[in-house]
Structures are given as structure tokens and as C-alpha cells.
Scaffold this motif. Structure first.
Motif, PDB file in Angstrom:
ATOM      1  N   UNK A 132       0.780  -1.237   0.000  1.00 51.03           N
ATOM      2  CA  UNK A 132       0.000   0.000   0.000  1.00 51.03           C
ATOM      3  C   UNK A 132       0.809   1.283   0.000  1.00 51.03           C
ATOM      4  N   UNK A 133       2.079   1.195  -0.358  1.00 51.21           N
ATOM      5  CA  UNK A 133       2.904   2.421  -0.465  1.00 51.21           C
ATOM      6  C   UNK A 133       2.617   3.042  -1.833  1.00 51.21           C
ATOM      7  N   UNK A 134       1.509   3.721  -1.919  1.00 49.96           N
ATOM      8  CA  UNK A 134       0.964   4.149  -3.207  1.00 49.96           C
ATOM      9  C   UNK A 134       1.717   5.310  -3.847  1.00 49.96           C
ATOM     10  N   UNK A 135       2.640   5.953  -3.112  1.00 49.53           N
ATOM     11  CA  UNK A 135       3.423   7.052  -3.689  1.00 49.53           C
ATOM     12  C   UNK A 135       4.817   6.603  -4.147  1.00 49.53           C
ATOM     13  N   UNK A 136       5.169   5.357  -3.856  1.00 52.51           N
ATOM     14  CA  UNK A 136       6.486   4.830  -4.229  1.00 52.51           C
ATOM     15  C   UNK A 136       6.546   4.661  -5.745  1.00 52.51           C
ATOM     16  N   UNK A 137       7.529   5.299  -6.379  1.00 56.08           N
ATOM     17  CA  UNK A 137       7.601   5.273  -7.841  1.00 56.08           C
ATOM     18  C   UNK A 137       8.719   4.372  -8.379  1.00 56.08           C
ATOM     19  N   UNK A 138       9.786   4.214  -7.597  1.00 60.36           N
ATOM     20  CA  UNK A 138      10.885   3.356  -8.056  1.00 60.36           C
ATOM     21  C   UNK A 138      11.661   2.834  -6.857  1.00 60.36           C
ATOM     22  N   UNK A 139      12.338   1.721  -7.072  1.00 59.34           N
ATOM     23  CA  UNK A 139      13.131   1.150  -5.982  1.00 59.34           C
ATOM     24  C   UNK A 139      14.222   0.257  -6.567  1.00 59.34           C
ATOM     25  N   UNK A 140      15.338   0.217  -5.836  1.00 59.11           N
ATOM     26  CA  UNK A 140      16.458  -0.659  -6.211  1.00 59.11           C
ATOM     27  C   UNK A 140      16.660  -1.653  -5.071  1.00 59.11           C
ATOM     28  N   UNK A 141      16.515  -2.939  -5.382  1.00 59.03           N
ATOM     29  CA  UNK A 141      16.742  -3.969  -4.380  1.00 59.03           C
ATOM     30  C   UNK A 141      18.210  -4.388  -4.403  1.00 59.03           C
ATOM     31  N   UNK A 142      18.867  -4.437  -3.248  1.00 58.76           N
ATOM     32  CA  UNK A 142      20.272  -4.847  -3.211  1.00 58.76           C
ATOM     33  C   UNK A 142      20.474  -6.250  -3.774  1.00 58.76           C
ATOM     34  N   UNK A 143      21.642  -6.496  -4.306  1.00 59.83           N
ATOM     35  CA  UNK A 143      21.906  -7.761  -5.007  1.00 59.83           C
ATOM     36  C   UNK A 143      21.896  -8.974  -4.086  1.00 59.83           C
ATOM     37  N   UNK A 144      22.036  -8.758  -2.769  1.00 55.40           N
ATOM     38  CA  UNK A 144      22.032  -9.886  -1.840  1.00 55.40           C
ATOM     39  C   UNK A 144      20.635 -10.474  -1.633  1.00 55.40           C
ATOM     40  N   UNK A 145      19.600  -9.756  -2.034  1.00 52.09           N
ATOM     41  CA  UNK A 145      18.231 -10.261  -1.928  1.00 52.09           C
ATOM     42  C   UNK A 145      18.026 -11.356  -2.977  1.00 52.09           C
ATOM     43  N   UNK A 146      17.656 -12.554  -2.510  1.00 55.82           N
ATOM     44  CA  UNK A 146      17.531 -13.701  -3.413  1.00 55.82           C
ATOM     45  C   UNK A 146      16.082 -14.023  -3.790  1.00 55.82           C
ATOM     46  N   UNK A 147      15.124 -13.477  -3.045  1.00 59.98           N
ATOM     47  CA  UNK A 147      13.730 -13.757  -3.379  1.00 59.98           C
ATOM     48  C   UNK A 147      12.874 -12.539  -3.073  1.00 59.98           C
ATOM     49  N   UNK A 188      20.572 -12.644  -9.025  1.00 63.18           N
ATOM     50  CA  UNK A 188      20.472 -13.952  -8.372  1.00 63.18           C
ATOM     51  C   UNK A 188      19.097 -14.220  -7.767  1.00 63.18           C
ATOM     52  N   UNK A 189      18.103 -13.416  -8.133  1.00 68.51           N
ATOM     53  CA  UNK A 189      16.738 -13.649  -7.651  1.00 68.51           C
ATOM     54  C   UNK A 189      16.262 -15.013  -8.156  1.00 68.51           C
ATOM     55  N   UNK A 194      12.482  -6.629 -15.793  1.00 71.36           N
ATOM     56  CA  UNK A 194      13.411  -7.621 -16.331  1.00 71.36           C
ATOM     57  C   UNK A 194      13.704  -8.652 -15.256  1.00 71.36           C
ATOM     58  N   UNK A 195      13.302  -9.880 -15.527  1.00 69.99           N
ATOM     59  CA  UNK A 195      13.541 -10.957 -14.577  1.00 69.99           C
ATOM     60  C   UNK A 195      14.824 -11.697 -14.964  1.00 69.99           C
ATOM     61  N   UNK A 196      15.721 -11.891 -14.012  1.00 68.42           N
ATOM     62  CA  UNK A 196      16.967 -12.591 -14.338  1.00 68.42           C
ATOM     63  C   UNK A 196      16.728 -14.071 -14.640  1.00 68.42           C
ATOM     64  N   UNK A 197      17.666 -14.689 -15.328  1.00 69.77           N
ATOM     65  CA  UNK A 197      17.546 -16.095 -15.703  1.00 69.77           C
ATOM     66  C   UNK A 197      17.546 -17.019 -14.491  1.00 69.77           C
ATOM     67  N   UNK A 198      17.951 -16.494 -13.346  1.00 66.46           N
ATOM     68  CA  UNK A 198      18.009 -17.312 -12.131  1.00 66.46           C
ATOM     69  C   UNK A 198      16.633 -17.609 -11.549  1.00 66.46           C
ATOM     70  N   UNK A 199      15.600 -16.878 -11.998  1.00 70.82           N
ATOM     71  CA  UNK A 199      14.248 -17.087 -11.458  1.00 70.82           C
ATOM     72  C   UNK A 199      13.721 -18.454 -11.874  1.00 70.82           C
ATOM     73  N   UNK A 200      13.336 -19.250 -10.864  1.00 69.91           N
ATOM     74  CA  UNK A 200      12.801 -20.586 -11.129  1.00 69.91           C
ATOM     75  C   UNK A 200      11.345 -20.720 -10.695  1.00 69.91           C
ATOM     76  N   UNK A 201      10.831 -19.735  -9.961  1.00 70.27           N
ATOM     77  CA  UNK A 201       9.467 -19.847  -9.447  1.00 70.27           C
ATOM     78  C   UNK A 201       8.781 -18.492  -9.430  1.00 70.27           C
ATOM     79  N   UNK A 202       7.573 -18.443  -9.995  1.00 68.72           N
ATOM     80  CA  UNK A 202       6.716 -17.256  -9.913  1.00 68.72           C
ATOM     81  C   UNK A 202       5.366 -17.722  -9.369  1.00 68.72           C
ATOM     82  N   UNK A 203       4.980 -17.227  -8.195  1.00 62.20           N
ATOM     83  CA  UNK A 203       3.762 -17.675  -7.537  1.00 62.20           C
ATOM     84  C   UNK A 203       2.517 -16.982  -8.091  1.00 62.20           C
ATOM     85  N   UNK A 204       1.372 -17.472  -7.671  1.00 60.24           N
ATOM     86  CA  UNK A 204       0.094 -16.978  -8.149  1.00 60.24           C
ATOM     87  C   UNK A 204      -0.141 -15.503  -7.881  1.00 60.24           C
TER      88      UNK A 204
END
Length: 204
Positions: A132-147, A167-168, A186-196
Motif C-alpha cells: 500500500x505504499x501508493x506514492x512509491x515510484x521506483x526502488x532498487x533492491x540490493x543484489x544480496x536479496x535472493x527472493x 540472483x533472484x 526484467x527478470x533474471x535467468x536465475x528465477x525458477x518460481x513465480x507464484x500466483x
């Protein structure tokens, strides 16, 4: 309110519901602030947490709807769950470099939040952190986040861009649910699962 020198701990719900409290000065002796310490302090506008503080409690600022400026202790390593839940006036926040974990729902309902500076060492991020952070326009997730966990950006209706590491491995259920401004990802090639419902309602 100016707290006395020598104070080391603020207990559970100490100032909860103090709706006329607009500001507080915390001493350099303070080490711990417990759960719900400032819960529902609707008049609290700003706070500086001294660098002596090593531990913060969950829901510490929940429903502090006027809170706009927060300076966090530079030595904390964890941002607990629901700490800023429904802080609807909070616009930006810089997270200390040492934070490795962000708990569930940490910024849920922060509807004015436009930016978050994420530390490079962040390793774990909980469910529905930006729900519900409805004003958030962009974000960068650090590379250590795997999921990307359940509901991480649920109903972030103005989120237009996101950068993530190479490495997501998984995208959780409802991760980008209702992100109607998200035009591309852009989803990296490392992604093996996308949930519902991961991208449900991403109408752009």
C-alpha cells in the motif's frame, strides 16, 4: 518531552496513544526501545534515535500518522516488523548501512513514501514490506536479496520501475499485485518460481 540522561530502555507501549506528543528528545545512554513504544502517537512529527540504540521494537511507530522525519541509529542491524505501519506522512527514509534484515509489513500503509534508500548489505526482506505504499515510484533492491516475498509491493499503484539483482530465484504470491503503473520488468535467468497473482492487475 526530554528524556533523562542515564535512561537505557523505553518499555512496551510507554507512550502509546499520547496523541498530543509532537516531539521527544532521546538521551545518548539509550540502548533499547521496545514494541509499540510510540504506537498511535498521532501528533508525533519527527524523532531522532541516537546511535547508542542497538535494538528497536516491532510496531514502534505504528499509526503515527503525522510522523514525517525519522533519523535512525546507525548501529542497528534489523528493522523490525510493522515498525512504520500506517505512518501515512512519512515521505522518505535512509536506512543505516548495517541493516541486514527488514521485517514483515515494515512500511505497510506508508502512503506518502516516495523513496527508500536500501543498504547494500540487506540480505532479507519480509512479506508485504511496502504493502500500500501508493506514492512509491521506483526502488532498487540490493543484489544480496535472493527472493521477492509475498505481497512485497502489493498495491504500490505508482511503482513504475524496479531494479533487482541477478540472483533472484523466486517471485512470491501477490508480489506486484495491483502495481498498475509498472510498465516493464526484467527478470533474471536465475528465477525458477513465480507464484500466483504475482503480477495481477499490472495493467500498464
Amino acid at each position: 518531552v526530554e528524556m533523562p540522561d542515564g535512561l537505557t530502555s523505553i518499555g512496551h507501549r510507554t507512550f502509546a496513544g499520547c496523541s498530543s506528543l509532537t516531539g521527544i528528545t532521546l538521551p545518548a545512554s539509550l540502548k533499547t526501545i521496545n514494541n509499540y513504544a510510540f504506537y498511535n502517537c498521532k501528533g508525533l512529527q519527527s524523532i531522532e534515535i541516537p546511535n547508542s540504540v542497538t535494538s528497536l521494537g516491532s510496531n514502534m511507530f505504528s499509526d503515527c500518522s503525522s510522523l514525517k522525519v525519522v533519523s535512525l541509529s546507525s548501529v542497528i542491524t534489523e528493522l523490525p516488523g510493522s515498525i512504520f505501519n500506517n505512518c501515512s506522512s512519512l515521505e522518505t527514509i535512509v536506512l543505516p548501512a548495517g541493516i541486514t534484515t527488514i521485517g514483515n509489513n515494515a512500511f505497510e500503509g506508508c502512503s506518502s513514501l516516495t523513496g527508500v534508500s536500501m543498504p547494500l548489505g540487506l540480505e532479507s526482506i519480509g512479506q508485504s514490506v511496502f504493502y500500500g505504499c501508493s506514492s512509491l515510484t521506483s526502488i532498487v533492491l540490493p543484489s544480496a536479496i535472493k527472493s521477492i516475498p509475498y505481497g512485497l509491493f502489493y498495491n504500490c499503484t505508482n511503482l513504475a520501475s524496479i531494479e533487482m539483482g541477478d540472483d533472484i530465484t523466486s517471485i512470491g504470491q501477490n508480489a506486484f499485485y495491483g502495481c498498475k503503473s509498472l510498465e516493464s520488468i526484467t527478470l533474471p535467468e536465475s528465477v525458477t518460481s513465480i507464484k500466483g497473482h504475482a503480477f495481477y492487475g499490472c495493467s500498464s
